[in-house]
Write a protein that holds these residues in place. Structure first.
Motif, PDB file in Angstrom:
ATOM      1  N   GLY A  81       0.831  -1.214   0.000  1.00 15.15           N
ATOM      2  CA  GLY A  81       0.000   0.000   0.000  1.00 15.15           C
ATOM      3  C   GLY A  81       0.858   1.253   0.000  1.00 15.15           C
ATOM      4  O   GLY A  81       0.590   2.210  -0.733  1.00 15.15           O
ATOM      5  N   ILE A  82       1.917   1.245   0.824  1.00 17.21           N
ATOM      6  CA  ILE A  82       2.809   2.407   0.868  1.00 17.21           C
ATOM      7  C   ILE A  82       3.487   2.591  -0.491  1.00 17.21           C
ATOM      8  O   ILE A  82       3.641   3.721  -0.968  1.00 17.21           O
ATOM      9  N   GLY A  83       3.877   1.487  -1.135  1.00 17.56           N
ATOM     10  CA  GLY A  83       4.489   1.585  -2.463  1.00 17.56           C
ATOM     11  C   GLY A  83       3.577   2.313  -3.441  1.00 17.56           C
ATOM     12  O   GLY A  83       4.022   3.183  -4.193  1.00 17.56           O
ATOM     13  N   SER A  84       2.288   1.963  -3.434  1.00 20.75           N
ATOM     14  CA  SER A  84       1.326   2.661  -4.294  1.00 20.75           C
ATOM     15  C   SER A  84       1.336   4.159  -3.994  1.00 20.75           C
ATOM     16  O   SER A  84       1.371   4.994  -4.911  1.00 20.75           O
ATOM     17  N   LEU A  85       1.307   4.493  -2.719  1.00 21.19           N
ATOM     18  CA  LEU A  85       1.231   5.910  -2.338  1.00 21.19           C
ATOM     19  C   LEU A  85       2.516   6.654  -2.685  1.00 21.19           C
ATOM     20  O   LEU A  85       2.478   7.826  -3.066  1.00 21.19           O
ATOM     21  N   VAL A  86       3.651   5.971  -2.576  1.00 27.13           N
ATOM     22  CA  VAL A  86       4.924   6.594  -2.968  1.00 27.13           C
ATOM     23  C   VAL A  86       4.904   6.898  -4.467  1.00 27.13           C
ATOM     24  O   VAL A  86       5.351   7.969  -4.906  1.00 27.13           O
ATOM     25  N   ASN A  87       4.358   5.969  -5.262  1.00 27.00           N
ATOM     26  CA  ASN A  87       4.329   6.179  -6.711  1.00 27.00           C
ATOM     27  C   ASN A  87       3.328   7.264  -7.127  1.00 27.00           C
ATOM     28  O   ASN A  87       3.417   7.807  -8.227  1.00 27.00           O
ATOM     29  N   ILE A  88       2.407   7.578  -6.271  1.00 26.36           N
ATOM     30  CA  ILE A  88       1.462   8.667  -6.554  1.00 26.36           C
ATOM     31  C   ILE A  88       2.017  10.001  -6.074  1.00 26.36           C
ATOM     32  O   ILE A  88       1.970  10.994  -6.792  1.00 26.36           O
ATOM     33  N   PHE A  89       2.546  10.038  -4.845  1.00 29.05           N
ATOM     34  CA  PHE A  89       2.867  11.319  -4.213  1.00 29.05           C
ATOM     35  C   PHE A  89       4.357  11.613  -4.074  1.00 29.05           C
ATOM     36  O   PHE A  89       4.729  12.728  -3.752  1.00 29.05           O
ATOM     37  N   ASN A  90       5.196  10.603  -4.258  1.00 31.67           N
ATOM     38  CA  ASN A  90       6.633  10.797  -4.122  1.00 31.67           C
ATOM     39  C   ASN A  90       7.032  11.525  -2.831  1.00 31.67           C
ATOM     40  O   ASN A  90       7.748  12.523  -2.862  1.00 31.67           O
ATOM     41  N   PRO A  91       6.585  11.016  -1.674  1.00 36.76           N
ATOM     42  CA  PRO A  91       6.943  11.661  -0.405  1.00 36.76           C
ATOM     43  C   PRO A  91       8.360  11.290   0.008  1.00 36.76           C
ATOM     44  O   PRO A  91       8.880  10.260  -0.429  1.00 36.76           O
ATOM     45  N   GLU A  92       8.991  12.115   0.832  1.00 38.45           N
ATOM     46  CA  GLU A  92      10.271  11.674   1.396  1.00 38.45           C
ATOM     47  C   GLU A  92      10.054  10.894   2.688  1.00 38.45           C
ATOM     48  O   GLU A  92      10.974  10.239   3.180  1.00 38.45           O
ATOM     49  N   LEU A  93       8.845  10.987   3.225  1.00 38.53           N
ATOM     50  CA  LEU A  93       8.584  10.425   4.541  1.00 38.53           C
ATOM     51  C   LEU A  93       7.192   9.819   4.594  1.00 38.53           C
ATOM     52  O   LEU A  93       6.231  10.402   4.097  1.00 38.53           O
ATOM     53  N   VAL A  94       7.097   8.634   5.209  1.00 42.58           N
ATOM     54  CA  VAL A  94       5.795   8.022   5.478  1.00 42.58           C
ATOM     55  C   VAL A  94       5.718   7.811   6.987  1.00 42.58           C
ATOM     56  O   VAL A  94       6.588   7.170   7.575  1.00 42.58           O
ATOM     57  N   VAL A  95       4.684   8.360   7.608  1.00 48.64           N
ATOM     58  CA  VAL A  95       4.529   8.295   9.058  1.00 48.64           C
ATOM     59  C   VAL A  95       3.393   7.335   9.391  1.00 48.64           C
ATOM     60  O   VAL A  95       2.312   7.423   8.813  1.00 48.64           O
ATOM     61  N   ILE A  96       3.679   6.406  10.306  1.00 49.82           N
ATOM     62  CA  ILE A  96       2.680   5.412  10.703  1.00 49.82           C
ATOM     63  C   ILE A  96       2.214   5.708  12.125  1.00 49.82           C
ATOM     64  O   ILE A  96       3.009   5.669  13.064  1.00 49.82           O
ATOM     65  N   GLY A  97       0.927   6.027  12.267  1.00 49.00           N
ATOM     66  CA  GLY A  97       0.370   6.327  13.586  1.00 49.00           C
ATOM     67  C   GLY A  97      -0.773   5.393  13.928  1.00 49.00           C
ATOM     68  O   GLY A  97      -0.991   4.383  13.258  1.00 49.00           O
ATOM     69  N   GLY A  98      -1.503   5.745  14.971  1.00 47.32           N
ATOM     70  CA  GLY A  98      -2.605   4.902  15.436  1.00 47.32           C
ATOM     71  C   GLY A  98      -2.099   3.854  16.403  1.00 47.32           C
ATOM     72  O   GLY A  98      -0.890   3.573  16.455  1.00 47.32           O
ATOM     73  N   GLY A  99      -3.007   3.272  17.159  1.00 46.36           N
ATOM     74  CA  GLY A  99      -2.642   2.330  18.211  1.00 46.36           C
ATOM     75  C   GLY A  99      -1.807   1.164  17.726  1.00 46.36           C
ATOM     76  O   GLY A  99      -0.880   0.722  18.409  1.00 46.36           O
ATOM     77  N   PHE A 100      -2.097   0.676  16.523  1.00 44.51           N
ATOM     78  CA  PHE A 100      -1.400  -0.528  16.046  1.00 44.51           C
ATOM     79  C   PHE A 100       0.029  -0.229  15.574  1.00 44.51           C
ATOM     80  O   PHE A 100       0.809  -1.162  15.319  1.00 44.51           O
ATOM     81  N   ALA A 101       0.388   1.047  15.491  1.00 42.44           N
ATOM     82  CA  ALA A 101       1.779   1.396  15.192  1.00 42.44           C
ATOM     83  C   ALA A 101       2.707   0.872  16.285  1.00 42.44           C
ATOM     84  O   ALA A 101       3.922   0.771  16.088  1.00 42.44           O
ATOM     85  N   ALA A 102       2.122   0.507  17.433  1.00 41.45           N
ATOM     86  CA  ALA A 102       2.900  -0.088  18.523  1.00 41.45           C
ATOM     87  C   ALA A 102       3.609  -1.369  18.090  1.00 41.45           C
ATOM     88  O   ALA A 102       4.559  -1.812  18.729  1.00 41.45           O
ATOM     89  N   ALA A 103       3.153  -1.980  17.000  1.00 35.55           N
ATOM     90  CA  ALA A 103       3.833  -3.180  16.486  1.00 35.55           C
ATOM     91  C   ALA A 103       5.239  -2.860  15.993  1.00 35.55           C
ATOM     92  O   ALA A 103       6.075  -3.756  15.824  1.00 35.55           O
ATOM     93  N   GLY A 104       5.512  -1.571  15.772  1.00 33.65           N
ATOM     94  CA  GLY A 104       6.867  -1.103  15.481  1.00 33.65           C
ATOM     95  C   GLY A 104       7.538  -1.839  14.335  1.00 33.65           C
ATOM     96  O   GLY A 104       6.916  -2.142  13.320  1.00 33.65           O
ATOM     97  N   ASP A 105       8.811  -2.132  14.503  1.00 32.50           N
ATOM     98  CA  ASP A 105       9.591  -2.685  13.398  1.00 32.50           C
ATOM     99  C   ASP A 105       9.209  -4.123  13.021  1.00 32.50           C
ATOM    100  O   ASP A 105       9.553  -4.574  11.929  1.00 32.50           O
ATOM    101  N   PHE A 106       8.487  -4.810  13.883  1.00 35.00           N
ATOM    102  CA  PHE A 106       7.960  -6.125  13.465  1.00 35.00           C
ATOM    103  C   PHE A 106       7.049  -5.940  12.245  1.00 35.00           C
ATOM    104  O   PHE A 106       6.957  -6.791  11.380  1.00 35.00           O
ATOM    105  N   LEU A 107       6.390  -4.814  12.212  1.00 37.23           N
ATOM    106  CA  LEU A 107       5.507  -4.465  11.102  1.00 37.23           C
ATOM    107  C   LEU A 107       6.266  -3.657  10.042  1.00 37.23           C
ATOM    108  O   LEU A 107       6.116  -3.874   8.838  1.00 37.23           O
ATOM    109  N   LEU A 108       7.080  -2.708  10.498  1.00 34.81           N
ATOM    110  CA  LEU A 108       7.633  -1.709   9.574  1.00 34.81           C
ATOM    111  C   LEU A 108       8.842  -2.202   8.783  1.00 34.81           C
ATOM    112  O   LEU A 108       9.049  -1.763   7.646  1.00 34.81           O
ATOM    113  N   ASP A 109       9.640  -3.096   9.335  1.00 32.25           N
ATOM    114  CA  ASP A 109      10.777  -3.604   8.543  1.00 32.25           C
ATOM    115  C   ASP A 109      10.306  -4.353   7.292  1.00 32.25           C
ATOM    116  O   ASP A 109      10.789  -4.070   6.192  1.00 32.25           O
ATOM    117  N   PRO A 110       9.361  -5.290   7.422  1.00 30.97           N
ATOM    118  CA  PRO A 110       8.848  -5.924   6.202  1.00 30.97           C
ATOM    119  C   PRO A 110       8.152  -4.914   5.272  1.00 30.97           C
ATOM    120  O   PRO A 110       8.225  -5.044   4.044  1.00 30.97           O
TER     121      PRO A 110
END
Lengths: 302, 302
Positions: free
Chosen positions: B226-255
C-alpha cells in the motif's frame, strides 16, 4: 496585437510532435519528427530543432511533455521511460537556449491537463485520467488545478505479490502489468496464437467472440479496482481513459465501472463517470502547450 | 496582547477530546468527554458543550477533526464512521453558534497535519501518513500543504478480489482489511485462541514468538504494498505510521520497508523513510487546532 501563442512539444520514444497551441487548446502547424535516441544530447538537439522550426514572434513560451518523472521544484528529470533523459535540468537548458519561459511536465500529466481544458473533462472540477498504451500513465486535476507531482497511477499495486511489472520497475501486481496494450497483446497471443495482438483482440470482441470479450472484461475488472483506489484517494467526479488501448471501449469500461462502484466508498462510487478521452494523439501536445501558458503566466508574476 | 489561541476538537466514536492549541501545536487545558451517540443533534450538543467549557476571549477560531468524509467547498459531512453525522453542514452550524471562524477536517487528515507541523514530519516537504487503529486512515501533505481531499488510503485496493472490507464498505482487498488492530486481533485469535488480541500479538512477537512475528511480517508486507502505491502517486520523502497498532513497530515496519522499496519506482524508493508517529493520541486534537488557525487566516483574508 496578435493573440499570444506557445509551442507545445510532445516528446515520445519514437517521435517528437510539435505544434503552435492557443490558450483554448487548439493546435496549428502540427509537425512530427523521429526522436533521435543515441544520447541525451541528441534528444536535446532534436527537440531544439523541432522548436526552432515553429518559432516566431508570436510565441511567448515553450512547453514540453516528456515520458519522465520530474522534480518540478528544480526542473530536473529524475528518470525516463524509453528515452535517454536522466539527471538533466531540461527546463533551464531550453529556457537558456530560447530565452523564453519554459514549462515541463510528465506526458501523462500533460494529456490529463489537455483533456481537462479541451477534451472529455471540460466542466469537471476533479478528474483522474489513465492512459493505456504500451504502458499505463496517469494524472489528476484537483479542484480545477493540475496536480504536478508524480501521479504514476500505472504503478499502484492492485494485486499483492502479483505479476512482475514491466521494464525497469521491480514491483509486482501493478496496474500496468494488467491493463495496457502490451498486456492485451500478451493475452491475445496466449488465446489466439502468436500473430494476434491488442487490436485483434478488440476486433474479435466487437465481432462477438466470447473468449476475447472475457479477456477484455478481466482486464476491465482490474482497471476498475485501480480506479476504485484512485476514487477513494481523490474523489473525482470523472475518470477519463485515454491512450491507444482505450479503443477497447465498453468491453473494457463496463466491467471497470462495475468493480469501481464496488470498491469506491459511498456515496460517491455511484456518481463517478468513467469515459473515453476525446483528444486522441493530440492530447500530449495540447497539454504541453497549456503547461507553456502556465509558465508564461508565472514569468509575468502569476 | 495575548497570543491568539484556538480550540481543537477531536470527535471520535467513543470520546470527544478538546484543548486549547497554540500555533506551534502545543496543547493546554486538555479535556475528555464521552461522545453522545443517540442522534446527530446529540453529537452536536455534546461537541458544543465541550467547546463552551474552554471558550474565552483569547480564542480566535475553532477546529474540528471528525471521522467523516467531507466536501470542503460546502462544509458538508458526506458520511461518517462510528458516529451519526451525515448530510450536515457542521462548519456553518458551529460558526453560527459561536460566531468564530471554523475549520473542519477528516480526523486522519488532521492527525497528518499535526505530525507534519509538530511531530515526526517536522522539516519534511511531502509526507504521507497512515493511521492504523480499528480502521486505517490516511492523509498527505504535498509540498508543505495539507491535501484537504478524501485521502481514504485505507480503501486502496492491494489485493484484487481479496478479503471483504470492514463495516459498510463493499470493497474487496482494501488495505484496511489487512493492516489494522482489528485485523491483527483476528489473526491473533486464529493463531492463539479467542482470548488473544492485537496487543497480545505484539507482546508475543517482542518475546520472540516466531508465529506472532510472521503474522506481523505478513501484515507489514501488505502495508508495504500500500505504501508503495502511495509513494508512486505522491513521491513523499517520509511516510509516518500512527494509530494504536503502530505499537507493532519494526515487526511491522521492517517488512513494510522491504516491500515498499520493491514497489516504489526508482530512484525514490530507496530514499523514502517509514517512521512511527510521535504525537500519540494528541495528534487529532492538535491537527484540529491547526485547521482552526487556517480558518482564522482565511477569515482575515490571508
Amino acid at each position: 496585437m496578435r493573440e499570444p501563442r506557445v509551442i507545445g512539444v510532445d516528446l515520445g520514444g519514437t517521435k517528437i510532435l510539435t505544434g503552435i497551441v492557443t490558450r483554448d487548446g487548439s493546435v496549428e502547424h502540427r509537425r512530427e519528427t523521429p526522436t533521435p535516441l543515441e544520447s541525451q544530447e541528441a534528444v536535446l538537439a532534436g527537440v531544439g530543432a523541432a522548436v526552432e522550426e515553429l518559432l516566431d514572434d508570436s510565441v511567448v513560451a515553450l512547453g514540453f511533455g516528456i515520458p519522465s518523472r520530474l522534480d518540478q521544484k528544480t526542473g530536473r528529470v529524475e528518470g525516463s521511460v524509453n528515452i535517454p533523459l536522466q539527471g538533466l535540468d531540461l527546463r533551464s537548458r531550453m529556457a537558456e537556449r530560447f530565452n523564453l519561459p519554459v514549462g515541463i511536465e510528465n506526458d501523462a500529466n500533460a494529456a490529463t491537463y489537455a483533456e481537462f481544458v479541451a477534451g472529455a473533462g471540460r466542466g469537471a472540477e476533479t478528474m483522474v485520467m489513465l492512459t493505456l498504451g504500451t504502458g499505463c500513465g496517469g494524472g489528476v486535476v484537483i479542484d480545477g488545478k493540475l496536480y504536478r507531482g508524480w501521479a504514476e497511477f500505472g504503478h499502484i499495486v492492485i494485486e499483492y505479490d502479483g505479476l512482475p511489472c514491466q521494464g525497469t520497475c521491480t514491483g509486482r501486481g501493478h496496474l500496468e502489468g494488467y491493463v495496457t496494450g502490451t498486456a492485451a497483446t500478451k493475452l491475445a497471443q496466449e488465446a489466439f496464437g502468436p500473430a494476434a495482438d491488442a487490436h485483434r483482440l478488440v476486433r474479435l470482441a466487437s465481432e462477438g467472440d466470447p473468449t476475447a470479450r472475457e479477456l477484455l472484461a478481466g482486464m476491465g475488472r482490474r482497471l476498475g479496482a485501480g480506479i476504485g483506489s484512485l476514487v477513494n484517494i481523490f474523489n473525482p467526479e470523472l475518470v477519463v481513459i485515454g491512450g491507444g488501448f482505450a479503443a477497447a471501449g465498453d468491453f473494457l469500461l463496463d466491467p471497470a465501472r462495475e468493480v469501481m462502484r464496488r470498491e469506491a466508498l459511498a456515496p460517491d462510487g455511484g456518481r463517478v463517470r468513467i469515459v473515453r478521452a476525446e483528444l486522441g494523439t493530440a492530447a500530449g501536445l495540447i497539454g504541453a502547450g497549456l503547461v507553456a501558458f502556465d509558465a508564461a503566466s508565472a514569468a509575468n508574476g502569476g
